[in-house]
Design a protein around this motif. Structure first.
Motif, short mmCIF file in Angstrom:
data_model
loop_
_atom_site.label_atom_id
_atom_site.label_comp_id
_atom_site.label_asym_id
_atom_site.label_seq_id
_atom_site.Cartn_x
_atom_site.Cartn_y
_atom_site.Cartn_z
N LEU A 16 -9.61 -2.56 -22.48
CA LEU A 16 -8.29 -2.78 -23.07
C LEU A 16 -7.21 -2.09 -22.25
CD1 LEU A 16 -6.58 -3.93 -25.35
CD2 LEU A 16 -7.06 -1.85 -26.66
N HIS A 17 -7.47 -0.84 -21.84
CA HIS A 17 -6.49 -0.12 -21.04
C HIS A 17 -6.30 -0.78 -19.68
CE1 HIS A 17 -7.77 3.57 -23.58
NE2 HIS A 17 -6.83 2.88 -24.18
N ILE A 18 -7.40 -1.27 -19.11
CA ILE A 18 -7.30 -1.99 -17.84
C ILE A 18 -6.46 -3.24 -18.01
CG2 ILE A 18 -8.62 -3.35 -16.17
CD1 ILE A 18 -10.81 -1.30 -16.31
N SER A 19 -6.66 -3.95 -19.12
CA SER A 19 -5.89 -5.18 -19.38
C SER A 19 -4.40 -4.86 -19.45
CB SER A 19 -6.36 -5.83 -20.68
OG SER A 19 -7.72 -6.17 -20.61
N VAL A 20 -4.07 -3.78 -20.19
CA VAL A 20 -2.66 -3.40 -20.30
C VAL A 20 -2.08 -3.05 -18.94
CG1 VAL A 20 -1.08 -1.67 -21.25
CG2 VAL A 20 -2.91 -2.60 -22.67
N GLY A 21 -2.85 -2.29 -18.14
CA GLY A 21 -2.37 -1.90 -16.82
C GLY A 21 -2.21 -3.07 -15.88
N ILE A 22 -3.24 -3.91 -15.81
CA ILE A 22 -3.19 -5.06 -14.89
C ILE A 22 -2.09 -6.03 -15.28
CG2 ILE A 22 -4.48 -7.08 -14.09
CD1 ILE A 22 -5.44 -4.59 -12.78
N THR A 79 -5.33 5.87 -10.50
CA THR A 79 -4.47 6.25 -9.39
C THR A 79 -3.49 5.14 -9.04
OG1 THR A 79 -6.23 7.65 -8.49
CG2 THR A 79 -4.46 7.02 -6.98
N LEU A 80 -3.98 3.91 -8.99
CA LEU A 80 -3.12 2.78 -8.66
C LEU A 80 -2.04 2.59 -9.72
CD1 LEU A 80 -2.47 0.28 -6.93
CD2 LEU A 80 -4.15 -0.99 -8.29
N CYS A 81 -2.43 2.63 -11.00
CA CYS A 81 -1.45 2.43 -12.07
C CYS A 81 -0.34 3.47 -12.03
CB CYS A 81 -2.16 2.49 -13.43
SG CYS A 81 -3.00 0.97 -13.88
N LEU A 82 -0.71 4.73 -11.89
CA LEU A 82 0.28 5.80 -11.90
C LEU A 82 1.16 5.76 -10.65
CD1 LEU A 82 -1.98 8.65 -13.34
CD2 LEU A 82 -0.04 7.56 -14.48
N THR A 83 0.59 5.39 -9.51
CA THR A 83 1.38 5.31 -8.28
C THR A 83 2.40 4.17 -8.36
OG1 THR A 83 -0.50 6.17 -7.02
CG2 THR A 83 1.26 5.11 -5.77
N VAL A 84 1.96 3.00 -8.82
CA VAL A 84 2.89 1.87 -8.98
C VAL A 84 3.93 2.19 -10.05
CG1 VAL A 84 3.08 -0.58 -9.57
CG2 VAL A 84 1.16 0.20 -8.19
N SER A 85 3.51 2.90 -11.10
CA SER A 85 4.45 3.31 -12.14
C SER A 85 5.55 4.18 -11.55
CB SER A 85 3.71 4.06 -13.25
OG SER A 85 4.62 4.58 -14.19
N ALA A 86 5.18 5.13 -10.70
CA ALA A 86 6.18 5.99 -10.05
C ALA A 86 7.09 5.18 -9.14
CB ALA A 86 5.48 7.09 -9.26
N LEU A 87 6.53 4.21 -8.42
CA LEU A 87 7.33 3.36 -7.54
C LEU A 87 8.39 2.62 -8.32
CD1 LEU A 87 8.00 1.70 -4.97
CD2 LEU A 87 6.06 0.21 -5.55
N TRP A 88 7.99 1.99 -9.42
CA TRP A 88 8.93 1.19 -10.19
C TRP A 88 9.86 2.05 -11.03
CZ3 TRP A 88 5.00 -3.18 -11.79
CH2 TRP A 88 4.81 -4.01 -10.69
N CYS A 89 9.43 3.25 -11.38
CA CYS A 89 10.32 4.18 -12.09
C CYS A 89 11.46 4.61 -11.16
CB CYS A 89 9.54 5.40 -12.56
SG CYS A 89 10.52 6.63 -13.43
N GLY A 90 11.11 5.04 -9.94
CA GLY A 90 12.14 5.43 -8.98
C GLY A 90 13.04 4.26 -8.61
N SER A 91 12.43 3.08 -8.37
CA SER A 91 13.23 1.90 -8.02
C SER A 91 14.16 1.52 -9.15
CB SER A 91 12.30 0.73 -7.69
OG SER A 91 11.48 1.03 -6.57
N GLY A 92 13.64 1.57 -10.39
CA GLY A 92 14.47 1.20 -11.53
C GLY A 92 15.67 2.11 -11.68
N LEU A 93 15.48 3.40 -11.48
CA LEU A 93 16.60 4.33 -11.58
C LEU A 93 17.63 4.09 -10.48
CD1 LEU A 93 14.64 7.59 -12.47
CD2 LEU A 93 16.12 6.27 -13.99
#
Length: 864
Positions: A16-22, A79-93
């Protein structure tokens, strides 16, 4: 069966968590895909502000998925989810700043390039690790987003160039995420009955193998954040961007926030050294972002010399002790020692070439560390990092004993914790905040001196985090100190060094400081019961509060504030050194002193009363041995905690009765693990009563039954008078696996609530020792009680008449008890026998069964 069920549940939850992340990655990619294809050099399809907000929402979902998946299994996915999250968090700001015209359109390129460049490299390394781990989906996602970011940089450099290539890469990511995420979601919905090819959940062996990989996912994400902040600082030196500016603040503060999040994960993963290190590096990210923010107001704050020098000392000590994990980790941390020294050597700090040059070196070192960490996480063949060198070196020193580094290292005396000890970082934060305020501001604007982030983030945010971790560990005093001091540093830092102080010195400020003084007096008084070091710690902070009060009143003597802050800083440094040293070495130990005032029952009971985690079978066995030897123990149940003694040890029952100070109208009761433990006396009990017991138990129902000679067989002897009244006793089979397992090992037990008569029920394992002191011989710890309601007490003394009564209606409703009894009566009238006692009819048909003796009964005689 339970293990297989737990594994299945873990697999479904993980899916379920993988589904949410993907699907979140797919959704974010679709957003950027549509924006890329629909935008033109003249006009963007989605306004920058809206695009930024949507990216932040997607980043939050990704962070949720990555954190929930962390510390369990699927490290590379986390690792992938958190890294992409940081990328889009910084980009969004950055997009939001652009949409609000804080950053001009011509400056967007300089704002985006440093952050995107760091994530291109980080995602490429994660993609390489995915190839090694044979995870095609993660490889396609990581490399696809990495290439998309590279083309985005190209599009920012040349208007229109790379726009469609960026969209094409996100299109590939969308397709992969849609197929794999939908397949996993379908598998969860159908409980694994329907699975698309290539989307099946992992096997039990794979889950177990990934579960033993430590905190590598959190390490990888933290290294990626170091890579990000280093990229932002190194780009001005390389001429990629003109200078550090407000457009870089989102990247730097994103790195700081994510490192704080990883800091919590490290504490959750019992890695105190890594949590301390990345807590330190998060401070750099926040300070760098703060300096970049001030550039918007054309302010370049200078860095006072004392603080970076102190920070370099803390980093060096941490690097030295981190070599016990591996030599490479300690060597990597030395780069930050050099960075602190560079800050001390150059007044303009983050804006000067020397500091930026060290960050360029950190960029290379972080990239190498990220590659090694992710490779070792994904591959069975490990790159050597010198893990056993420190242990081998210390092993040759006969006067030094190394402490075993496992989860038991962080097990407190009173119970257990899911977090490592945060005191090292908490005391280091006080050192940093204290030495930061030794810098003099004078009459100039306090914003021109780089003090605020060190006081607010180190003394405030980090110390509040450490206080929360200490609270989770059950360390009430330590958590109170860290939270109180963290609030004080935050308020004083914002007021004095955030430009809010102004000319408002006087009674208004003094009243607030006096309030903190009163609270700290209570802390200082409590420290008398801890040890000498804690008392000195609280007392010297009191002197700092007095200096704040004198300053607010305009009566501060010259040099007093500098003197007391240096004293408190040195005391905090002693604590920092003592905790990191004592957690590494079993002997020798850096002393903290004995309590100045010692009370019975205080001090944790380390040598007197073992507090053992109830989740471990070995703990239950140890408590069982204590009870077999005549000890009395605290135990969790399906309601509140109770004090127990073995019935076949009359001396223990009498001891429990005296410790409890039992009132005559509240006698002790007897508990059993199942109705089968009553087999020796079943011929003396009513068949209807036995049927009722079998139907109602295990549960939170206590049954009051007639007293009789049958109690003698349990070995109570003279202690039988303390159980029940002369006419009846209460008996119960609790609905608690730990309790029934313990009773199964010991035999029937005498039970009373774990608190002196007249006091409130005990609802946490820490309260057992606090209320009863060292008279208790052991405590099984299971955290807070599941229910704070007592059991339902049913009067079964006249059950043969077909009637039952109620002395107390507790957790089980009266209607439920009556329903069970009516069903038993119906079955009893139909001639059905109690299934708990099935004898071989061929052996017992012509004979009357005799109750086995105490020695012959395996339950009572052998205690099993």
């Amino acid at each position: 069966m339970s293990t297989e069920g737990d594994t299945t549940a873990m697999a479904l939850s993980g899916s379920l968590h993988i589904s949410v992340g993907i699907l979140s990655i797919g959704g974010g990619s679709l957003l950027l895909l549509v924006n890329g294809y629909g935008s033109t050099p003249e006009k963007d399809l989605v306004p920058h502000t809206a695009l930024g907000i949507l990216l932040l929402i997607t980043a939050a979902l990704l962070a949720y998925s990555g954190i929930r998946h962390s510390l369990s299994h699927g490290r590379l996915f986390s690792t992938l989810c958190l890294t992409v999250s940081a990328l889009w968090c910084g980009s969004g700001l950055v997009y939001i700043l652009g949409g609000q015209r804080v950053i001009q359109p011509t400056q967007l390129r300089f704002a985006f390039v440093p952050g995107l460049a760091a994530f291109i490299l980080a995602l490429l390394i994660i993609g390489i690790a995915a190839v090694v781990a044979k995870k095609a989906v993660l490889f396609l996602i990581a490399v696809g987003i990495s290439l998309a970011s590279a083309h985005q940089i190209a599009g920012l450099t040349a208007v229109g160039f790379g726009l469609y290539a960026t969209a094409a890469n996100y299109f590939l990511v969308c397709l992969v995420c849609l197929y794999f995420g939908s397949g996993r979601l379908l598998s969860v919905i159908t409980h694994g009955k329907v699975e698309l090819p290539g989307t099946g959940a992992k096997k039990k062996a794979e889950l177990k193998a990934e579960q033993n990989q430590g905190c590598n996912d959190a390490v990888s994400v933290s290294l990626a954040m170091n890579l990000l902040s280093a990229s932002v600082l190194a780009c001005p030196l390389l001429g990629v961007v003109p200078e550090l500016s407000v457009g870089h603040v989102p990247w730097l503060w994103t790195a700081g926030v994510f490192q704080l999040g990883m800091c919590i994960l490290f504490y959750r993963g019992m890695d105190m050294l890594a949590a301390t290190f990345y807590g330190f590096t998060s401070l750099f990210a926040f300070a760098e972002g703060y300096s970049a923010l001030l550039s918007f107001y054309s302010i370049r704050p200078y860095s006072p010399v004392p603080f970076p020098v102190v920070f370099s000392v803390l980093f060096f000590i941490l690097a030295l002790f981190s070599t016990q994990k591996d030599l490479l980790e300690g060597f990597y941390q030395l780069f930050f020692v050099a960075y602190s020294i560079a800050l001390a050597a150059q007044p303009q700090g983050f804006f000067q070439a020397g500091t930026q040059g060290v960050q360029a070196a950190i960029f290379v070192a972080s990239a190498c560390m990220l590659l090694i960490t992710t490779f070792n996480m994904a591959s069975s063949t490990k790159i050597p990092t010198g893990q056993s060198c420190f242990k081998a070196l210390v092993g040759r020193m006969q006067s030094v004993t190394l402490r075993a580094h496992d989860k038991e290292l962080h097990t407190p005396y009173l119970g257990y914790s899911k977090y490592a000890d945060a005191e090292v970082l908490g005391h280091a934060s006080n050192v940093l905040a204290t030495f930061a305020i030794t810098a003099t501001v004078g009459s100039q604007n306090p914003l021109f001196v780089l003090i605020l982030p060190w006081v607010v983030m180190a003394g405030g945010a980090l110390e509040l985090l450490c206080g929360a971790v200490a609270f989770a560990r059950g360390k009430t005093f330590e958590s109170t100190v860290f939270i109180l001091y963290g609030v004080m540093w935050t308020v004083w830092g914002l007021t004095r060094y955030g430009g809010l102080y102004g000319e408002t010195r006087g009674l208004n400020i003094a009243v607030g400081i006096i309030t903190f003084l009163v609270f700290n007096i209570l802390v200082t008084a409590a420290a008398l019961f801890m040890n000498v070091a804690w008392f000195v710690y609280a007392f010297t902070f009191h002197l700092i509060l007095i200096s704040f009060l004198l300053d607010a009143m305009g009566s501060l003597p010259y040099g007093y504030d500098i003197g007391v802050t240096i004293i408190f800083g040195l005391v905090s440094f002693y604590f920092f050194l003592a905790h990191i040293f004592n957690s590494t070495f079993k002997s020798p130990q850096i002393p903290l002193g004995n309590p100045i005032i010692k009370l019975t029952g205080a001090g944790g009971g380390a040598a007197v009363c073992p507090h053992l985690p109830a989740r471990k079978a070995t703990s239950v066995l140890q408590i069982a041995e204590i009870m077999k030897n005549g000890g009395i123990c605290g135990m969790p149940t399906d309601t509140v905690y109770v004090l127990v003694a073995a019935c076949n040890r009359p001396d223990a029952v009498i001891k429990a009765y005296k410790v409890k100070k039992q009132a005559e109208d509240r006698p002790m009761s007897m508990w059993i693990s199942s109705v089968k433990q009553l087999e020796p006396v079943r011929h003396l009990l009513s068949p209807l009563l036995l049927d009722f017991m079998e139907a109602a138990w295990p549960s939170s129902i206590s049954m009051v039954i007639p007293r009789g000679p049958w109690m003698e067989i349990f070995g109570l002897g003279d202690a039988a008078k303390h159980i029940g009244t002369p006419q009846s006793i209460a008996i119960r089979n609790p609905d608690c696996s730990v309790a029934t397992h313990l009773i199964g090992l010991v035999g029937p037990i005498a039970v009373t609530s774990a608190n002196p008569t007249g006091e409130a029920d005990t609802t946490h394992h820490n309260q057992v020792y606090a209320k009863l002191g060292n008279k208790v011989d052991g405590v099984l710890c299971d955290g807070p009680s599941p229910e704070n309601i007592a059991s339902t007490v049913v009067d079964c003394t006249k059950i043969e008449t077909g009637q039952i009564g109620f002395f107390r209606v507790g957790l089980i409703p009266k209607s439920k008890v009556l329903q069970i009894f009516e069903e038993v009566q119906r079955r009893h009238r139909q001639g059905q026998t109690n299934p708990a006692f099935q004898y071989d009819m061929e052996e017992s048909e012509n004979s009357t069964p005799c109750p086995p003796s105490l020695e012959e009964n395996p339950v009572l005689g052998n205690g099993s």
